[in-house]
Every structure is written in C-alpha cells, then in structure tokens.
Design an enzyme around this catalytic site. Structure first.
Site, PDB file in Angstrom:
ATOM      1  N   SER A  69       0.800  -1.220   0.000  1.00  0.00           N
ATOM      2  CA  SER A  69       0.000   0.000   0.000  1.00  0.00           C
ATOM      3  C   SER A  69       0.837   1.277   0.000  1.00  0.00           C
ATOM      4  O   SER A  69       0.289   2.368  -0.190  1.00  0.00           O
ATOM      5  CB  SER A  69      -0.920   0.022   1.234  1.00  0.00           C
ATOM      6  OG  SER A  69      -0.160  -0.041   2.427  1.00  0.00           O
ATOM      7  N   TYR A  70       2.140   1.176   0.200  1.00  0.00           N
ATOM      8  CA  TYR A  70       2.966   2.380   0.218  1.00  0.00           C
ATOM      9  C   TYR A  70       3.021   2.980  -1.185  1.00  0.00           C
ATOM     10  O   TYR A  70       3.522   2.357  -2.123  1.00  0.00           O
ATOM     11  CB  TYR A  70       4.382   2.068   0.708  1.00  0.00           C
ATOM     12  CG  TYR A  70       4.475   1.670   2.168  1.00  0.00           C
ATOM     13  CD1 TYR A  70       3.445   1.922   3.063  1.00  0.00           C
ATOM     14  CD2 TYR A  70       5.611   1.037   2.662  1.00  0.00           C
ATOM     15  CE1 TYR A  70       3.533   1.554   4.403  1.00  0.00           C
ATOM     16  CE2 TYR A  70       5.717   0.673   3.994  1.00  0.00           C
ATOM     17  CZ  TYR A  70       4.665   0.929   4.854  1.00  0.00           C
ATOM     18  OH  TYR A  70       4.765   0.557   6.172  1.00  0.00           O
ATOM     19  N   SER A  71       2.502   4.197  -1.285  1.00  0.00           N
ATOM     20  CA  SER A  71       2.427   4.879  -2.580  1.00  0.00           C
ATOM     21  C   SER A  71       1.763   3.993  -3.624  1.00  0.00           C
ATOM     22  O   SER A  71       2.179   3.947  -4.784  1.00  0.00           O
ATOM     23  CB  SER A  71       3.817   5.314  -3.052  1.00  0.00           C
ATOM     24  OG  SER A  71       4.443   6.142  -2.105  1.00  0.00           O
ATOM     25  N   ALA A  72       0.689   3.285  -3.187  1.00  0.00           N
ATOM     26  CA  ALA A  72      -0.093   2.407  -4.069  1.00  0.00           C
ATOM     27  C   ALA A  72       0.781   1.384  -4.785  1.00  0.00           C
ATOM     28  O   ALA A  72       0.523   1.015  -5.935  1.00  0.00           O
ATOM     29  CB  ALA A  72      -0.869   3.248  -5.083  1.00  0.00           C
ATOM     30  N   GLY A  73       1.824   0.898  -4.107  1.00  0.00           N
ATOM     31  CA  GLY A  73       2.699  -0.119  -4.689  1.00  0.00           C
ATOM     32  C   GLY A  73       3.957   0.443  -5.306  1.00  0.00           C
ATOM     33  O   GLY A  73       4.856  -0.315  -5.683  1.00  0.00           O
TER      34      GLY A  73
END
Length: 351
Positions: free
Chosen positions: A98-102
């Site tokens: 989920s960090y920066s949407a992958g």
C-alpha cells in the site's frame, strides 16, 4: 569505535538451510529469543547481523523503512539511499503493497535488478491495505502476494506481514492460504503487523495445530511511546519467541531532535504527527537522548535506536530516510553499546 556483539544464526548454512525460493519448513527446535545487544562487530560491517527467530533470515539490526519511496522520495533519491544503506552493511528492507499504491515496491525491485542484489537482500513487505486486494481473505491474499512479487521483480518474499488484522475473515482461513503460499516457495516466513495480544494468542493456537506461525511482530514502539507495547504485547512476544520490529522508532522525527518547539513543526503529515510529542515530558526524554548522544559523538536518532536494540526481543527497528545523509545515523545504532547507567536513565525518564 563502539563495538556491538553479533548474534550468530541459529542454523548455519548447511543441511538445514533454506535456499532462496524454497518453501519454509521450520526446524524442530526454536532458538531462544534475542535478549539485549550483541558484541564484537564494527558499525556497518557485514557480520553485524541478528537472526529472526525460527528462521534462517540473518538481518542487519536496522530495517530500512521504504514507506516514503514514491511519495516524498523520488526514484533517483531512493536509489542513492539504498546504495548508501547497502554500502554501510544494510541488507534488510521494509515496505508494503500500500505504500504509494505499490510504487515503493516497484522502486525497490528496480534497484534490486540494477544492482544484482536480490540474493543479498532480505525483503519484508506487508499486504492487506492495497485497494486492489484489500483485507486478508484467501483470494485477496493470493492476489496481493502475486502483485507484490511482480512489482518487486522477484519470485519469493522473505518475510510477509499481515499489515493489519482483518476481523471479518477467520484467522484460520488467512493462515490456511499462507500454508499453500509458503509451500509453493512464494513466501518464506510470515509476520504480523498491528495485531493485538489476543489475536497473537489465537494465531499461536492455530499454529500448534499445523498452520503457519508468525515469527515477527511489527509494532509501534519508541522511547516516547512505550505503554501500548510494554503493557501487553511484550509478554506475548517473549512467550512466543517473536522477533519485534518497532516502527515509528524516532517518533516521526521527534527523537532525531528535529522538533524542539511548536515553531519547529512543519505543516505537513509528519510535522503534525510529531507535534504530539512536543511537550514537557517528551522534551525531558529528548534531553537525556541529547546528553548520551554527545558522549558517544553520534546524532540523537542513533541513541534512540540503540535503546530499542537493547530491549528484550527487538531484532531490528524499522526506520526510513528521505535523504542519504540520514542513513549513516540510522545504521550506526547497530554499533552503539549503551552503558548500564545510560539505559537506566532512558528507561526512567521515558516512563
């Protein structure tokens, strides 16, 4: 130079070693949980490693947090940070789907390929919060793992965390699908992030009946945020032999000395979170950190991390950097041996 003892791997390379990509089969005997700092290793040296309990994962005692990659850290800077981290002996990277949407995983994968460093790197990632595969249902776990593998450009994940507990899904179902993923070699070991003591107890009961067990807990823990972990979770992690990986170890930058008054607070997410610690009690803690840091001739952040590394069961705090100059102070914590009086003072002032 300060020295730090080395905790040797419980299972040396040989008949019982698990090679990259092979399924995880836990050894019959579990090594005793780690207690306190190790000795006889220089800052940043390759032998400066700790073994995550019940695994063959030998990691540097500082996990480089990569949550800012793709958010406040661009591609070029992320590569520089990863290069400096590796040059100082770092081998443990922490990210999430989920960090920066992958995007964080993509940037790590690109660096691994460009440097040929996959076999020398322990990758921890977390699943459960990506919008494409939310939660911990069997279907979404499989989808999330496959997506992370693609973004990272690898065929196995060393340590996979359930990012948050998903009470909508029976834990038995989530662990059941993990058994398949571990057997296939896509995941080597399983950890929990942000799990309660009760759910960790439940997971251990299920593991006793043959399902995969958690080997690590990632949790919020630092000098100015102690009660949540120490009141209940510390007893559970000690009883279960879980490796503890504290996140927010520098309290959003407060324990680095960046914020000493309300005037220092930036109007951004990090600043607003750090503002909660700009109070009389926390500033007393920072004062002690400053004094001890001056004695060791290191930045305050190094001492805050060294205190964590001296706590029972802590294997590697998860700390991120947005600039290359910050990395050395983080890695240096592995080489600091706090005196007994230093530990007592920090324990007392932070209660």
């Amino acid at each position: 130079m300060s020295r730090l003892a080395v905790l040797r791997p419980a299972h040396p390379t040989g008949a019982h070693a698990i090679l990259p990509g092979s399924p995880h089969r836990p050894p019959a005997a579990r090594p005793a949980p780690f207690i306190g700092p190790a000795l006889d290793s220089d800052v940043g040296c390759a032998p400066c490693r700790r073994t995550i309990a019940d695994t063959e994962l030998s990691v540097h005692p500082l996990a480089l947090g990569c949550s800012a990659f793709g958010w406040s850290v661009d591609d070029a800077t992320s590569r520089q940070i990863l290069d400096v981290h590796r040059s100082l002996g770092g081998n443990f990277l922490d990210t999430a789907d989920s960090y920066s949407a992958g995007r964080s995983e993509i940037m790590i994968g690109s660096w691994l390929r460009s440097r040929g460093e996959r076999e020398n790197t322990v990758i921890a990632t977390k699943i459960g919060r990506n919008r494409d595969n939310p939660g911990l249902s069997p279907r979404n776990i499989i989808g999330a793992v496959d997506a992370s593998l693609e973004r990272l450009g690898t065929d196995y994940i060393d340590l996979l965390y359930f990012h948050f507990d998903d009470v909508r899904v029976p834990l038995e179902e989530s662990l059941g699908v993990m058994a398949t993923l571990i057997e296939s070699g896509k995941v080597r070991y399983l950890g929990a992030s942000n799990f309660s003591a009760d759910r960790l107890f439940e997971a251990r009961v299920l593991a006793a009946n043959g399902l995969p067990r958690f080997v690590a807990l990632e949790t919020h823990y630092n000098l100015v945020h102690r009660e949540e972990f120490e009141s209940t979770l510390a007893l559970v992690t000690q009883a279960q032999g879980l490796a503890v990986m504290p996140y927010f170890p520098l309290a959003h930058g407060f324990l680095s000395g960046r914020y000493r008054s309300k005037a220092d607070i930036a109007d951004n997410t990090r600043g607003r979170r750090a503002a909660a610690y700009v109070n009389r009690k926390s500033l007393r803690v920072l004062g002690s950190v400053d004094r001890i840091a001056a004695e060791h001739d290191v930045p305050p952040s190094t001492i805050a991390l060294a205190w964590l590394l001296a706590r029972h069961g802590v294997v590697a705090p998860v700390a991120g950097a947005s600039q290359t100059e910050q990395v050395e102070a983080l890695v240096a914590a592995a080489g600091i041996r706090l005196g007994r009086s230093d530990v007592v003072e920090l324990d007392r002032v932070s209660l």
